[in-house]
Design a protein around this motif. Structure first.
Motif, short mmCIF file in Angstrom:
data_model
loop_
_atom_site.label_atom_id
_atom_site.label_comp_id
_atom_site.label_asym_id
_atom_site.label_seq_id
_atom_site.Cartn_x
_atom_site.Cartn_y
_atom_site.Cartn_z
N UNK A 1 29.46 15.64 30.57
CA UNK A 1 29.24 16.99 30.05
C UNK A 1 29.20 16.95 28.54
N UNK A 2 28.14 17.51 27.96
CA UNK A 2 28.02 17.61 26.51
C UNK A 2 28.14 19.07 26.12
N UNK A 3 28.89 19.33 25.07
CA UNK A 3 29.09 20.69 24.58
C UNK A 3 28.35 20.84 23.26
N UNK A 4 27.40 21.75 23.21
CA UNK A 4 26.54 21.93 22.04
C UNK A 4 26.76 23.32 21.46
N UNK A 5 27.10 23.36 20.18
CA UNK A 5 27.25 24.64 19.48
C UNK A 5 25.86 25.17 19.17
N UNK A 6 25.53 26.35 19.73
CA UNK A 6 24.20 26.92 19.54
C UNK A 6 24.28 28.24 18.78
N UNK B 1 32.52 16.47 24.14
CA UNK B 1 31.98 15.98 25.39
C UNK B 1 33.12 15.53 26.29
N UNK B 2 32.81 15.45 27.56
CA UNK B 2 33.78 14.95 28.52
C UNK B 2 33.03 14.06 29.50
N UNK B 3 33.36 12.78 29.47
CA UNK B 3 32.67 11.86 30.35
C UNK B 3 33.15 12.06 31.78
N UNK B 4 32.21 12.00 32.71
CA UNK B 4 32.54 12.14 34.13
C UNK B 4 32.27 10.81 34.83
N UNK B 5 32.93 10.57 35.95
CA UNK B 5 32.80 9.25 36.58
C UNK B 5 31.47 9.02 37.29
N UNK B 6 30.77 10.10 37.64
CA UNK B 6 29.54 9.95 38.39
C UNK B 6 28.31 10.25 37.57
N UNK C 1 33.68 18.36 39.43
CA UNK C 1 34.65 18.10 38.36
C UNK C 1 34.86 19.41 37.62
N UNK C 2 36.12 19.73 37.38
CA UNK C 2 36.47 20.99 36.68
C UNK C 2 36.99 20.62 35.30
N UNK C 3 36.35 21.17 34.28
CA UNK C 3 36.64 20.79 32.90
C UNK C 3 37.06 22.02 32.10
N UNK C 4 38.21 21.91 31.46
CA UNK C 4 38.72 22.98 30.61
C UNK C 4 37.95 22.98 29.31
N UNK C 5 37.26 24.09 29.02
CA UNK C 5 36.46 24.18 27.79
C UNK C 5 37.00 25.25 26.85
N UNK D 1 36.19 24.12 22.87
CA UNK D 1 34.91 23.42 23.11
C UNK D 1 34.82 22.05 22.47
N UNK D 2 35.54 21.86 21.36
CA UNK D 2 35.46 20.57 20.69
C UNK D 2 36.29 19.50 21.40
N UNK D 3 37.08 19.91 22.38
CA UNK D 3 37.93 18.96 23.08
C UNK D 3 37.99 19.28 24.57
N UNK D 4 36.86 19.22 25.26
CA UNK D 4 36.87 19.52 26.69
C UNK D 4 37.63 18.44 27.45
N UNK D 5 38.36 18.84 28.48
CA UNK D 5 39.13 17.84 29.24
C UNK D 5 39.11 18.20 30.72
#
Length: 991
Positions: A647-652, A663-668, A690-694, A697-701
């Motif tokens: 997952x990539x988080x882009x400030x728009x 960003x948060x790397x996922x295993x698949x 995968x559920x990611x806490x955003x 945004x600069x530190x998704x986990x």
């Protein structure tokens, strides 16, 4: 002038006023592009201008604007002006114009034709002196060659595929457009060529020839296709003819079509009855037939690695080879004029005397550029190390860059091997050339000359110069130190065999820093050049490929481990102080000021702020990481499912300047994403949900996951449930506690569940070749299918708006299905997009279709039973998904990452007198002017009008609130009006 932002102005009589304000729009509803017949022609004209604008800027990327190129490279195509003894040579992304009055000594007249992609097709029309150019993904361009030394571009028309072959007949250009078949373009107005018809052939259209009312298309694996073009707006296939190899080139002579058929050589097809073509003869060639031309009783075949083959066709049923001339590389193209054949041979033009057909002889050649590997700049010149094909065309190119928008080659020095890198010192260029160092005198840039050389034991990859020494990264022979105090006699004086494979080298003070592949960064003490000694090293986690030094830091391009910053203040003990994990493979790096510029392999250029080495931040890029598949937008952020890169988080928040912030790397393999509240839900292929806490945004986990049994492709969120299209089923997962998601129900669909949308108590599943499935989810624990609608293609994406489901049906385009009665969904209409519809989003009155190679298509669905395409944008990648927020469409564009487009049909708010600051634009339908009026700001102020290249086209001072007229002297085109305190307004001038 007319404003592109407010296209509906042309549908209204008289004048209409529009405004642009600092405040946000009153609402985000997109205004429909209605079909008022009174101005229908003018609407189409505007769409064509939008199309041209898109064509001209679609190669540009974030924070970077194209200003110029020198695009010459391998040779593919040729065309001849027999009246003026000229040959046009397609070379990479440019065209050389050569004088061949003396065939043994061709003279270059011009290199001013530059394109933004590879030149795949050329057709020259002697009567008009126009050159028609097929530019891979850049469509058709028309150039005026009345003055061969100063060719002028007349117009262009983009095509959805890859423009390869071109044929001109009357007022029409027929383009073999590879994946999208035959395109027919009206060229009666060369400054505004317009597509009027097309026929999507089943294969890959490489070439086209015309005879009477028929176009004959060499369609690759789908052989020869015969298309009736008597009505250009409605071409129709009437028959085809099998060829045993892929049809690559075609020429027609009399009643016969001659086809270059790859490894099956030349095929002769009788077309006397176009509705019943049949093969009557063939001649197998030893290579792979790519192109051919006919002159008299002979066919001249460019036969790949077997060079030129001359075939006697006096008896079409019995063609046979009478002569051949091997060329040094791969013969791609051939043209014949008089007694000479001109063969485009990858890295050179070969000129062959064919006056004796049985013994053709090469009499001349002209080397052209190969593949650019290294570059250095000094003063007003760029020096390019270029590897040709084989040993042809390799060497140093000298490019005059005094005018960046118009770089020009002024000199060339051929080197015997493969030029891979270059460094400049004083009046000499030091070129890493295969297995050694070449010293080239560049004191006269127009006439560079090799003055010395020094062989090295291995493959020279990198070179750096300091003082009287050149330091060479010599692959598996490590570092070589060469004394260049006498440039005509360079001599190796020392070496150090590094443990890895030396790719890159940089010098600072008494130390050389070597990017040593798997062995990381090696620090070599060169205070005694004859006896270099390793002083320290730092084993980077990846494969060190490039290195740059600035101050106390070494910046290492470390392959898949991205950019590593190494503190070298103590050379004997280098230590990493920061890193930035670029998603691709960091191949090389350069540092300027506070920024590191990383060559990121297939992911382009990454610009990274290194002002704080321990806290690196990417600030812009030319392309995006990974392969962007699906995108979701929430607030000021875009969330991209980026395939292998999670997952990539882009400030728009500034759409023109999006930035990756986390960003948060996922295993698949991240396929799909949906956002709800503070969480992003990622469909991660075989790794499930995968559920990611955003929330930051600069530190998704990642906070939770659920491993679905299938392959999680798409996700929709409704309330406390995530609905997952899991390939073989719909999965309903309780996400009320994000850290412990739990499946509560599922429904096994008959096809492959690719996409899902939820509306009310129903889930709508795009189920591959089983179409649209409607599933009642009112009881999540027991979902039940209540209806379905089979679609003719393969349903991949689905969006629901009101009483309709919009299905992206791959080859069958967009399908509109009435779901007012969920138990009986019915297709009401369809719109066949030119590409492969893979994703769809609906906002207001528009459906936005991610259409594969044909980019983003915008369909007006204000009347669902009558969808109309009102706009498109041919994205640089291959769109898989799209989402819309307000006026912006966010496209997941595969390898080209995130692309952001503004809907130019959306309109802006009309004047709101309650707002303090107002910029009013008054359009006049019957005049060629625009009136600008401002209120509520400090005057006087300046108004600037910019063209699409960012140049000021008009500048005026606004002294008071009275209307100010602009545009009288502007040429036809697209412009931007800028007044301080307001957003720029895009306008259009039509004469």
């Amino acid at each position: 002038m007319y404003s592109l932002l407010y296209l509906f102005v042309i549908l209204l009589p008289g004048n209409k006023q529009f405004t642009s304000k600092q405040s946000s729009f009153k609402n985000n509803q997109l205004r429909p592009f209605t079909s008022a017949k009174v101005e229908e022609t003018k609407s189409n004209d505007i769409r064509e201008l939008i199309r041209e604008e898109r064509s001209s800027v679609r190669f540009d990327s974030l924070n970077m604007r194209f200003v110029g190129n020198w695009p010459f490279g391998p040779c593919g195509v040729t065309a001849v002006d027999s009246t003026r003894n000229l040959i046009f040579l397609g070379s990479g992304g440019g065209v050389f114009i050569l004088d061949i009055s003396d065939p043994s000594n061709p003279v270059k007249l011009s290199e001013k034709i530059h394109a933004r992609d590879f030149i795949d097709g050329l057709f020259y029309e002697e009567a008009t002196q126009r050159l028609y150019i097929g530019i891979d993904e850049g469509g058709l361009e028309i150039w005026n060659i009345a003055d061969p030394e100063n060719p002028q571009k007349m117009g262009s028309c983009d095509t959805p595929g890859h423009s390869w072959g071109i044929e001109i007949s009357g007022n029409y250009a027929y383009v073999a457009d590879y994946t999208t078949g035959l395109r027919i373009i009206d060229i009666s107005n060369p400054s505004n060529p317009t597509e009027v018809g097309s026929f999507d052939t089943p294969g890959y259209a490489y070439d086209v020839a015309l005879s009477g009312n028929y176009a004959y298309v060499a369609d690759g694996p789908s052989c020869l296709r015969v298309i009736d073009v008597s009505t250009p707006s409605n071409p129709t296939e009437i028959d085809s003819c099998y060829t045993p190899g892929p049809a690559r080139g075609i020429v027609i002579s009399g009643n016969y079509a001659y086809v270059a058929s790859g490894e099956s050589g030349l095929r002769v097809i009788d077309i006397s009855t176009p509705s019943n073509p049949n093969e009557v003869g063939s001649c197998d060639t030893p290579g792979s037939g790519r192109d051919l031309t006919i002159s008299g009783n002979y066919a001249y075949v460019a036969d790949g690695n077997s060079g030129l083959r001359i075939i006697d066709i006096s008896t079409p049923s019995n063609p046979y080879v009478v002569g051949s001339c091997d060329t040094p590389n791969h013969a791609w193209n051939v043209a014949v004029y008089g007694n000479y054949a001109y063969v485009g041979d990858e890295s050179s033009l070969r000129i062959i005397n064919i006056s004796n057909h049985s013994t053709p002889v090469e009499v001349g050649s002209c080397d052209i550029p190969g593949h650019a590997w290294g570059v250095a700049v000094s003063g007003s010149y760029a020096y390019v190390a270029e590897e040709g094909s084989g040993l042809e065309g390799s060497g140093l190119r000298v490019i005059d860059i005094s005018t960046p928008s118009n770089p020009t080659e002024v000199g060339f020095c051929d080197t015997p091997s493969w030029a891979s890198d270059v460094a400049i010192s004083d009046n000499y260029a030091y070129v890493g050339d295969g297995y050694g160092l070449k010293v080239i005198d560049i004191s006269t840039p127009e006439d560079p000359e090799e003055v010395g050389s020094c062989d090295t034991p291995s493959r020279t990859w990198g070179v750096a110069v300091s003082g009287s020494y050149a330091y060479v990264a010599d692959w598996d022979s490590g570092l070589r130190v060469i004394d260049i105090s006498t440039p005509s006699n360079p001599e190796e004086v020392g070496s150090y065999d590094t443990p890895g494979e030396a790719y890159g080298v940089a010098v600072s003070g008494s130390y050389v820093y070597v990017a040593d592949g798997d062995s990381g960064l090696r620090v070599i003490d060169i205070s005694t050049p004859e006896d270099p000694v390793e002083a320290g090293f730092y084993d980077t986690p990846g494969e060190a490929r490039g290195v740059a030094v600035s101050g106390s830091y070494a910046y290492v391009g470390d392959g898949w481990s991205g950019l590593r910053i190494i503190d070298i203040s103590t050379p004997s003990n280098p230590s990493e102080v920061g890193s930035y994990g670029t998603p691709g493979g960091a191949e090389d790096v350069a540092v300027f000021g506070s920024y590191a510029y990383v060559a990121n392999w297939s992911h382009g250029l990454r610009v990274i702020d290194v002002s704080t080495p321990s806290n690196l931040e990417e600030v812009s890029f030319y392309d995006t990481p990974g392969e962007a598949w699906v995108i979701a937008v929430s607030g000021s952020y875009a969330y991209i499912a980026d395939w292998l890169d999670g997952l990539r988080v882009i400030d728009i928040s500034t759409p023109s300047n999006p930035k990756e912030v986390g960003f948060c790397d996922t295993p698949g393999h991240a396929w799909g994403v949906a956002v709800s509240g503070s969480y992003a839900y990622v469909g991660d292929g075989w790794s499930g949900l995968r559920i990611i806490d955003i929330s930051t945004p600069s530190n998704p986990s990642e906070v939770g996951s659920y491993d679905t049994p299938g392959g999680a492709k798409d996700i929709a969120i409704s309330g406390d449930y995530a609905y997952v299209a899991d390939l073989n089923a719909l999965r309903i997962i309780d996400i009320s506690t994000p850290s412990t998601p739990e499946e509560v129900g599922s429904y096994d669909t008959p096809g492959e569940a690719y996409g899902v949308a939820v509306s009310g108590s129903y889930a709508y599943v795009a189920d591959g070749d089983s179409g649209l499935r409607v599933i009642d989810t009112s009881t999540p624990e027991d979902p039940v299918e209540v209806g379905f609608c089979d679609t003719p293609g393969e349903a991949w994406g689905v969006a629901v708006y009101g009483s309709y489901a919009y299905v992206a049906d791959v080859d069958s385009g967009l399908r509109v299905i009435d779901i007012s009665t969920p138990s009986n969904p019915e297709e009401v209409v369809s719109y066949d997009t030119p590409g492969e519809a893979q994703g769809v989003a609906v906002y207001g009155n528009y459906a936005y279709v991610a259409d594969g190679d044909s980019g983003l298509r915008v369909i007006d669905i204000s009347t669902p039973e009558d969808p109309v395409e009102v706009g498109f944008c041919d994205t640089p990648g291959e769109p898989y998904g799209v989402t819309v927020s307000g006026r912006y469409a966010y496209v997941a564009d595969g390898k080209a990452g995130l692309q952001i487009y503004e809907n130019l049909l959306a309109g802006v708010d009309e004047e709101d007198n309650n707002k303090e600051k107002v910029l009013k634009v008054t359009q006049n339908l019957f005049m060629e002017t625009t009136e600008i009026q401002v209120q509520g700001i400090k005057l006087p102020t300046t108004l600037n009008v910019y063209d699409i290249l960012g140049r000021i086209a008009e500048e005026k001072t606004i002294h008071n609130s009275s209307p100010l007229t602009i545009g009288t002297d502007l040429k036809t085109g697209i412009y931007f009006v800028s007044v301080k305190g307001f957003k720029p307004v895009k306008i259009l001038k039509i004469e």
